[in-house]
Each structure stands twice: as structure tokens, then as C-alpha cells.
Design a protein around this motif. Structure first.
Motif, PDB file in Angstrom:
ATOM      1  N   ASP A  24      12.794   3.300  -0.657  1.00 38.53           N
ATOM      2  CA  ASP A  24      12.982   2.723   0.678  1.00 38.53           C
ATOM      3  C   ASP A  24      11.912   1.680   0.986  1.00 38.53           C
ATOM      4  O   ASP A  24      12.202   0.651   1.594  1.00 38.53           O
ATOM      5  CB  ASP A  24      12.966   3.816   1.753  1.00 38.53           C
ATOM      6  CG  ASP A  24      14.205   4.698   1.702  1.00 38.53           C
ATOM      7  OD1 ASP A  24      15.231   4.251   1.156  1.00 38.53           O
ATOM      8  OD2 ASP A  24      14.132   5.837   2.196  1.00 38.53           O
ATOM      9  N   TYR A  25      10.680   1.947   0.557  1.00 42.58           N
ATOM     10  CA  TYR A  25       9.609   0.976   0.796  1.00 42.58           C
ATOM     11  C   TYR A  25       9.840  -0.305   0.001  1.00 42.58           C
ATOM     12  O   TYR A  25       9.572  -1.400   0.490  1.00 42.58           O
ATOM     13  CB  TYR A  25       8.246   1.579   0.464  1.00 42.58           C
ATOM     14  CG  TYR A  25       7.871   2.755   1.344  1.00 42.58           C
ATOM     15  CD1 TYR A  25       8.060   2.723   2.720  1.00 42.58           C
ATOM     16  CD2 TYR A  25       7.324   3.903   0.801  1.00 42.58           C
ATOM     17  CE1 TYR A  25       7.724   3.795   3.531  1.00 42.58           C
ATOM     18  CE2 TYR A  25       6.981   4.987   1.601  1.00 42.58           C
ATOM     19  CZ  TYR A  25       7.193   4.923   2.958  1.00 42.58           C
ATOM     20  OH  TYR A  25       6.845   5.995   3.751  1.00 42.58           O
ATOM     21  N   LEU A  26      10.357  -0.171  -1.208  1.00 45.07           N
ATOM     22  CA  LEU A  26      10.690  -1.351  -2.018  1.00 45.07           C
ATOM     23  C   LEU A  26      11.792  -2.172  -1.347  1.00 45.07           C
ATOM     24  O   LEU A  26      11.726  -3.404  -1.303  1.00 45.07           O
ATOM     25  CB  LEU A  26      11.135  -0.936  -3.418  1.00 45.07           C
ATOM     26  CG  LEU A  26      10.047  -0.468  -4.363  1.00 45.07           C
ATOM     27  CD1 LEU A  26      10.656   0.164  -5.609  1.00 45.07           C
ATOM     28  CD2 LEU A  26       9.143  -1.623  -4.746  1.00 45.07           C
ATOM     29  N   THR A  27      12.781  -1.476  -0.814  1.00 40.50           N
ATOM     30  CA  THR A  27      13.879  -2.152  -0.121  1.00 40.50           C
ATOM     31  C   THR A  27      13.361  -2.898   1.100  1.00 40.50           C
ATOM     32  O   THR A  27      13.714  -4.057   1.336  1.00 40.50           O
ATOM     33  CB  THR A  27      14.961  -1.135   0.293  1.00 40.50           C
ATOM     34  OG1 THR A  27      15.393  -0.435  -0.868  1.00 40.50           O
ATOM     35  CG2 THR A  27      16.136  -1.811   0.963  1.00 40.50           C
ATOM     36  N   GLU A  28      12.514  -2.232   1.877  1.00 38.60           N
ATOM     37  CA  GLU A  28      11.941  -2.868   3.068  1.00 38.60           C
ATOM     38  C   GLU A  28      11.115  -4.095   2.685  1.00 38.60           C
ATOM     39  O   GLU A  28      11.194  -5.133   3.348  1.00 38.60           O
ATOM     40  CB  GLU A  28      11.068  -1.873   3.839  1.00 38.60           C
ATOM     41  CG  GLU A  28      11.836  -0.773   4.518  1.00 38.60           C
ATOM     42  CD  GLU A  28      12.628  -1.253   5.723  1.00 38.60           C
ATOM     43  OE1 GLU A  28      12.219  -2.222   6.392  1.00 38.60           O
ATOM     44  OE2 GLU A  28      13.683  -0.658   5.984  1.00 38.60           O
ATOM     45  N   LEU A  29      10.341  -3.968   1.612  1.00 37.60           N
ATOM     46  CA  LEU A  29       9.514  -5.096   1.175  1.00 37.60           C
ATOM     47  C   LEU A  29      10.386  -6.266   0.728  1.00 37.60           C
ATOM     48  O   LEU A  29      10.099  -7.422   1.072  1.00 37.60           O
ATOM     49  CB  LEU A  29       8.572  -4.664   0.056  1.00 37.60           C
ATOM     50  CG  LEU A  29       7.619  -5.737  -0.467  1.00 37.60           C
ATOM     51  CD1 LEU A  29       6.721  -6.270   0.656  1.00 37.60           C
ATOM     52  CD2 LEU A  29       6.775  -5.185  -1.608  1.00 37.60           C
ATOM     53  N   SER A  30      11.453  -5.982   0.005  1.00 36.86           N
ATOM     54  CA  SER A  30      12.328  -7.079  -0.425  1.00 36.86           C
ATOM     55  C   SER A  30      12.992  -7.741   0.787  1.00 36.86           C
ATOM     56  O   SER A  30      13.186  -8.960   0.803  1.00 36.86           O
ATOM     57  CB  SER A  30      13.358  -6.604  -1.443  1.00 36.86           C
ATOM     58  OG  SER A  30      14.208  -5.652  -0.909  1.00 36.86           O
ATOM     59  N   ASP A  31      13.305  -6.955   1.824  1.00 40.27           N
ATOM     60  CA  ASP A  31      13.842  -7.545   3.056  1.00 40.27           C
ATOM     61  C   ASP A  31      12.830  -8.491   3.702  1.00 40.27           C
ATOM     62  O   ASP A  31      13.204  -9.541   4.227  1.00 40.27           O
ATOM     63  CB  ASP A  31      14.238  -6.454   4.050  1.00 40.27           C
ATOM     64  CG  ASP A  31      15.487  -5.689   3.630  1.00 40.27           C
ATOM     65  OD1 ASP A  31      16.207  -6.156   2.725  1.00 40.27           O
ATOM     66  OD2 ASP A  31      15.724  -4.598   4.205  1.00 40.27           O
ATOM     67  N   ILE A  32      11.567  -8.106   3.642  1.00 39.59           N
ATOM     68  CA  ILE A  32      10.505  -8.963   4.185  1.00 39.59           C
ATOM     69  C   ILE A  32      10.446 -10.270   3.399  1.00 39.59           C
ATOM     70  O   ILE A  32      10.343 -11.358   3.973  1.00 39.59           O
ATOM     71  CB  ILE A  32       9.135  -8.236   4.147  1.00 39.59           C
ATOM     72  CG1 ILE A  32       9.138  -7.031   5.073  1.00 39.59           C
ATOM     73  CG2 ILE A  32       7.985  -9.189   4.475  1.00 39.59           C
ATOM     74  CD1 ILE A  32       9.460  -7.330   6.519  1.00 39.59           C
ATOM     75  N   GLU A  63       0.840  -1.215   0.000  1.00 39.33           N
ATOM     76  CA  GLU A  63       0.000   0.000   0.000  1.00 39.33           C
ATOM     77  C   GLU A  63       0.871   1.259   0.000  1.00 39.33           C
ATOM     78  O   GLU A  63       0.583   2.216  -0.710  1.00 39.33           O
ATOM     79  CB  GLU A  63      -0.952   0.005   1.201  1.00 39.33           C
ATOM     80  CG  GLU A  63      -2.041  -1.034   1.124  1.00 39.33           C
ATOM     81  CD  GLU A  63      -2.991  -0.837  -0.050  1.00 39.33           C
ATOM     82  OE1 GLU A  63      -3.233   0.321  -0.450  1.00 39.33           O
ATOM     83  OE2 GLU A  63      -3.479  -1.849  -0.574  1.00 39.33           O
ATOM     84  N   LEU A  64       1.928   1.251   0.801  1.00 42.52           N
ATOM     85  CA  LEU A  64       2.830   2.411   0.828  1.00 42.52           C
ATOM     86  C   LEU A  64       3.502   2.620  -0.531  1.00 42.52           C
ATOM     87  O   LEU A  64       3.698   3.758  -0.966  1.00 42.52           O
ATOM     88  CB  LEU A  64       3.884   2.254   1.920  1.00 42.52           C
ATOM     89  CG  LEU A  64       3.417   2.553   3.337  1.00 42.52           C
ATOM     90  CD1 LEU A  64       4.496   2.175   4.349  1.00 42.52           C
ATOM     91  CD2 LEU A  64       3.030   4.010   3.497  1.00 42.52           C
ATOM     92  N   ILE A  65       3.841   1.527  -1.194  1.00 41.99           N
ATOM     93  CA  ILE A  65       4.466   1.635  -2.521  1.00 41.99           C
ATOM     94  C   ILE A  65       3.475   2.210  -3.530  1.00 41.99           C
ATOM     95  O   ILE A  65       3.843   3.047  -4.355  1.00 41.99           O
ATOM     96  CB  ILE A  65       5.011   0.259  -2.968  1.00 41.99           C
ATOM     97  CG1 ILE A  65       6.218  -0.101  -2.097  1.00 41.99           C
ATOM     98  CG2 ILE A  65       5.375   0.262  -4.452  1.00 41.99           C
ATOM     99  CD1 ILE A  65       6.643  -1.553  -2.187  1.00 41.99           C
ATOM    100  N   LYS A  66       2.204   1.798  -3.422  1.00 42.11           N
ATOM    101  CA  LYS A  66       1.168   2.379  -4.302  1.00 42.11           C
ATOM    102  C   LYS A  66       1.028   3.880  -4.059  1.00 42.11           C
ATOM    103  O   LYS A  66       0.882   4.656  -4.991  1.00 42.11           O
ATOM    104  CB  LYS A  66      -0.194   1.714  -4.063  1.00 42.11           C
ATOM    105  CG  LYS A  66      -0.415   0.465  -4.836  1.00 42.11           C
ATOM    106  CD  LYS A  66      -1.873   0.079  -4.783  1.00 42.11           C
ATOM    107  CE  LYS A  66      -2.067  -1.123  -3.915  1.00 42.11           C
ATOM    108  NZ  LYS A  66      -3.441  -1.569  -3.782  1.00 42.11           N
ATOM    109  N   LEU A  67       1.070   4.270  -2.808  1.00 44.71           N
ATOM    110  CA  LEU A  67       0.911   5.679  -2.454  1.00 44.71           C
ATOM    111  C   LEU A  67       2.158   6.505  -2.777  1.00 44.71           C
ATOM    112  O   LEU A  67       2.057   7.708  -3.025  1.00 44.71           O
ATOM    113  CB  LEU A  67       0.596   5.815  -0.958  1.00 44.71           C
ATOM    114  CG  LEU A  67      -0.748   5.275  -0.492  1.00 44.71           C
ATOM    115  CD1 LEU A  67      -0.822   5.276   1.039  1.00 44.71           C
ATOM    116  CD2 LEU A  67      -1.885   6.094  -1.076  1.00 44.71           C
TER     117      LEU A  67
END
Length: 160
Positions: A142-150, A132-136
Motif C-alpha cells: 500500500d505504501y508503494l502504491t501511495e508513493l507511485s501516486d505521488i 521511510e514507511l517503505i523501509k520500515l
């Protein structure tokens, strides 16, 4: 400080009253404006009590704020944070979900949603929050990086 807030609010109410008479607003409109003003005052008082460490008073004031007209999303967000501090994750989740139902475009609400997901080790929730944050914020890497870490922690190497 509190006296200054009340003084400003008193002046505001007086000005609203004068404008209402000049423009011919109904008594109901005036009453609604006063209720909105009262809701703002209660929100400010609740935030003040929270900052002083008086969580019980803050909770009671935020709950009262939910009964008044106005935007409820910030109240639900603050309640969610307070309940999370008290380790009442069920209530924290309820209130952050209510805030997101009202305003799904608020980054802060999604960030706290993710924080709750992390505290519960709920990778699906964390993933949903980051998506959702990436859509917004499509330009925020940074959000993409965090998501890939997840995805790496899950492990879901295909998505990472």
C-alpha cells in the motif's frame, strides 16, 4: 473514571515504595519513578482533556509533560496533531519532527508527517515519509502504491 485512575496510581506508588525498600533502592531512584508516574498521569489527563474538546487544557498539560522525565515522542506527536487542528502548521511540523528524532521507527509519526506534507502540498516531504514507511514495512505494498501516486501527481513518471 478519574477516581479509578488515581486509585490505581496510588496503589502502584505504594507498591513501588515497598519494593524500593526491600531492594534497597536510593531515594533518588524512588523520586525518579514517581516523576515517571506523574508524567504518565499528566499524559493521560491531557489525552482526556483533548477527547473532551478542551484543547487549551490539553496543550498546557502536554507542555507540562515535556518538562518531566520519560518518553517525549508521544507528547510531541500529540502536540503536533493539536497544533495542526489549530492550523498552526509551523508548530505542528516542529513537534512531529521532534517525535521523529526520538523515534523514527513509529509508523504513526510518519503517517502524520505525510499528512502535514499533503496539507502543505510539499511533495518532497510526502515522498520522504513514504520512503521511510517503505523501509520500515517493506512487505506493505500500500505504501508503494501511495508513493507511485505521488510520483504521478508530481509528475515524475520515471519514478512512478
Amino acid at each position: 473514571m478519574k477516581k479509578n485512575i488515581y486509585l490505581i496510581l496510588l496503589i502502584s506508588v505504594t507498591l513501588f515504595s515497598c519494593k524500593s525498600k526491600e531492594k534497597g533502592f536510593s531515594v533518588a531512584k524512588k523520586s525518579h519513578e514517581e516523576s515517571l508516574l506523574q508524567a504518565d498521569v499528566i499524559f493521560i489527563e491531557a489525552a482526556t482533556e483533548k477527547n473532551k474538546g478542551n484543547k487549551d487544557k490539553a496543550l498546557a498539560l502536554y507542555q507540562k509533560g515535556l518538562t518531566l522525565p520519560g518518553d517525549k515522542a508521544p507528547i510531541h506527536y500529540e502536540l503536533s496533531k493539536l497544533y495542526a487542528e489549530e492550523n498552526d502548521i509551523e508548530k505542528a511540523n516542529f513537534h512531529i519532527n521532534e517525535a521523529l528524532k526520538i523515534d523514527a521507527t513509529n509508523n504513526w509519526y510518519w503517517k502524520f508527517y505525510i499528512k502535514l506534507g499533503r496539507s502543505e502540498n510539499d511533495f518532497n516531504k510526502v515522498e520522504q515519509g513514504y520512503l521511510e514507511l517503505i523501509k520500515l514495512n517493506p512487505k506493505d505494498v500500500d505504501y508503494l502504491t501511495e508513493l507511485s501516486d505521488i510520483y504521478l501527481a508530481k509528475p515524475d513518471y520515471d519514478k512512478a
